[in-house]
Design an enzyme around this catalytic site. Structure first.
Site, mmCIF file in Angstrom:
data_model
loop_
_atom_site.group_PDB
_atom_site.id
_atom_site.type_symbol
_atom_site.label_atom_id
_atom_site.label_comp_id
_atom_site.label_asym_id
_atom_site.label_seq_id
_atom_site.Cartn_x
_atom_site.Cartn_y
_atom_site.Cartn_z
ATOM 1 N N TYR A 164 0.844 -1.202 0.000
ATOM 2 C CA TYR A 164 0.000 0.000 0.000
ATOM 3 C C TYR A 164 0.874 1.246 0.000
ATOM 4 O O TYR A 164 0.630 2.204 -0.746
ATOM 5 C CB TYR A 164 -0.920 -0.004 1.219
ATOM 6 C CG TYR A 164 -1.836 1.191 1.309
ATOM 7 C CD1 TYR A 164 -3.083 1.188 0.698
ATOM 8 C CD2 TYR A 164 -1.450 2.341 2.013
ATOM 9 C CE1 TYR A 164 -3.926 2.295 0.775
ATOM 10 C CE2 TYR A 164 -2.276 3.440 2.093
ATOM 11 C CZ TYR A 164 -3.511 3.412 1.482
ATOM 12 O OH TYR A 164 -4.337 4.516 1.563
ATOM 13 N N LYS A 168 1.008 4.290 -2.916
ATOM 14 C CA LYS A 168 0.704 5.709 -2.728
ATOM 15 C C LYS A 168 1.935 6.589 -2.957
ATOM 16 O O LYS A 168 1.847 7.648 -3.595
ATOM 17 C CB LYS A 168 0.129 5.944 -1.324
ATOM 18 C CG LYS A 168 -1.216 5.272 -1.090
ATOM 19 C CD LYS A 168 -2.235 5.642 -2.152
ATOM 20 C CE LYS A 168 -3.599 5.024 -1.885
ATOM 21 N NZ LYS A 168 -4.571 5.295 -2.979
ATOM 22 N N THR A 199 -16.516 4.853 2.147
ATOM 23 C CA THR A 199 -16.793 3.879 1.096
ATOM 24 C C THR A 199 -17.426 2.638 1.709
ATOM 25 O O THR A 199 -17.396 2.436 2.927
ATOM 26 C CB THR A 199 -15.504 3.464 0.374
ATOM 27 O OG1 THR A 199 -14.622 2.855 1.343
ATOM 28 C CG2 THR A 199 -14.811 4.673 -0.243
#
Length: 286
Positions: A164, A168, A199
């Site tokens: 991750y 990014k 979300t």
């Protein structure tokens, strides 16, 4: 810019951030191409690109769903060929597609989780590079455009593991270096740090583990919020001054004078986490 409705492409827009961004751009009258792998409800229990396209149209724009696996280079090339053939231009590219898996938020170190989590670097960084490459062919010829990347504070601090973080941080660096090459073309590249988003995925995580994630509930941004930030950036006559930067969405709301759906501006990661985007040195080696 053209007097016609701006043409935008939002990748990975079947749900989550992409869905909200596409919907927000639709509310500003854009014609929005939305991509993803699932086009009909029979294919998935989650969102579909057709549902997103319908929401874009309902919001006031025109949504066009195109099934596309952004891990497939030929499919991506065909997507951009379709846009250029049908529209003759592309004004906004939002690089949002990423191969997110549920294992990302499960306990464990990176070597204890599936190696497939590394696909975030493939369908994430690599796919954003390829989409931007195709978009630049169109935008540079027309002398205008915005290439945006959906990033997050995990670019500069540990968050959910190295895949991750590399994703990014990679997006921020793509924006920085693409801006160098795009200088003088009329095209800008910006990476936008989103906050915690309301979300389906994150709301489910909060519900499943309120002890771990409950503190996020009062600080969530709507998925649409970043779309409004992108629209404001696109319309900024001084956008070139921000090209190459990673910016914080909440700070763009303050800069341009818009709010989230609740009428408030979310907190900036600069205040909540005491972190800020990295600055790139001005050295250029060719």
């Amino acid at each position: 810019m053209s007097t016609d409705a701006p043409v935008a492409l939002v990748t990975g827009a079947s749900r989550g951030a992409g869905r909200g961004i596409a919907r927000a751009l639709g509310s500003h009258g854009c014609k929005v191409y939305v991509t993803g792998r699932s086009i009909s409800r029979s294919e998935t229990k989650n969102g579909t690109i057709q549902a997103t396209a319908d929401e874009v149209t309902a919001a006031g724009g025109r949504g066009i769903a195109v099934q596309c696996d952004h891990g497939d280079g030929e499919a991506v090339a065909a997507l951009f060929a379709q846009i250029e053939h049908d529209e003759g231009r592309l004004d906004i590219l939002v690089n949002n597609a990423c191969a997110i898996q549920d294992a990302l938020t499960e306990p464990g170190t990176f070597w204890e989780k599936p190696i497939s989590l590394g696909r975030m670097i493939d369908v994430g960084v690599k796919s954003s590079y390829e989409a931007s490459w195709h978009a630049a062919q169109i935008m540079v010829r027309q002398g205008s455009g915005l290439i945006a990347f959906t990033s997050a504070p995990g670019a500069v601090h540990y968050c959910l593991g190295p895949a991750y973080g590399a994703h990014k941080a990679g997006l921020d660096k793509l924006a920085a270096d693409m801006a160098v090459d795009l200088d003088g073309t009329g095209v800008s590249a910006v990476s936008i740090w989103m906050g915690a988003l309301a979300t389906e995925r994150l709301l489910g995580m909060i519900e499943a583990d309120p002890v771990k994630y409950g503190h996020l509930a009062d600080a969530l941004e709507t998925p649409d919020f970043t779309g409004h930030a992108i629209w404001a950036l696109f319309n900024d006559p001084e956008l070139k001054q921000l090209s190459g930067q990673a910016v914080i969405g909440a700070e763009m709301a303050t800069r341009y004078g818009f709010t989230d759906a609740n009428g408030k501006i979310p907190s900036s990661a600069r205040d909540t986490h005491k972190v800020a985007p990295r600055e790139n040195y001005k050295i250029i080696v060719r």
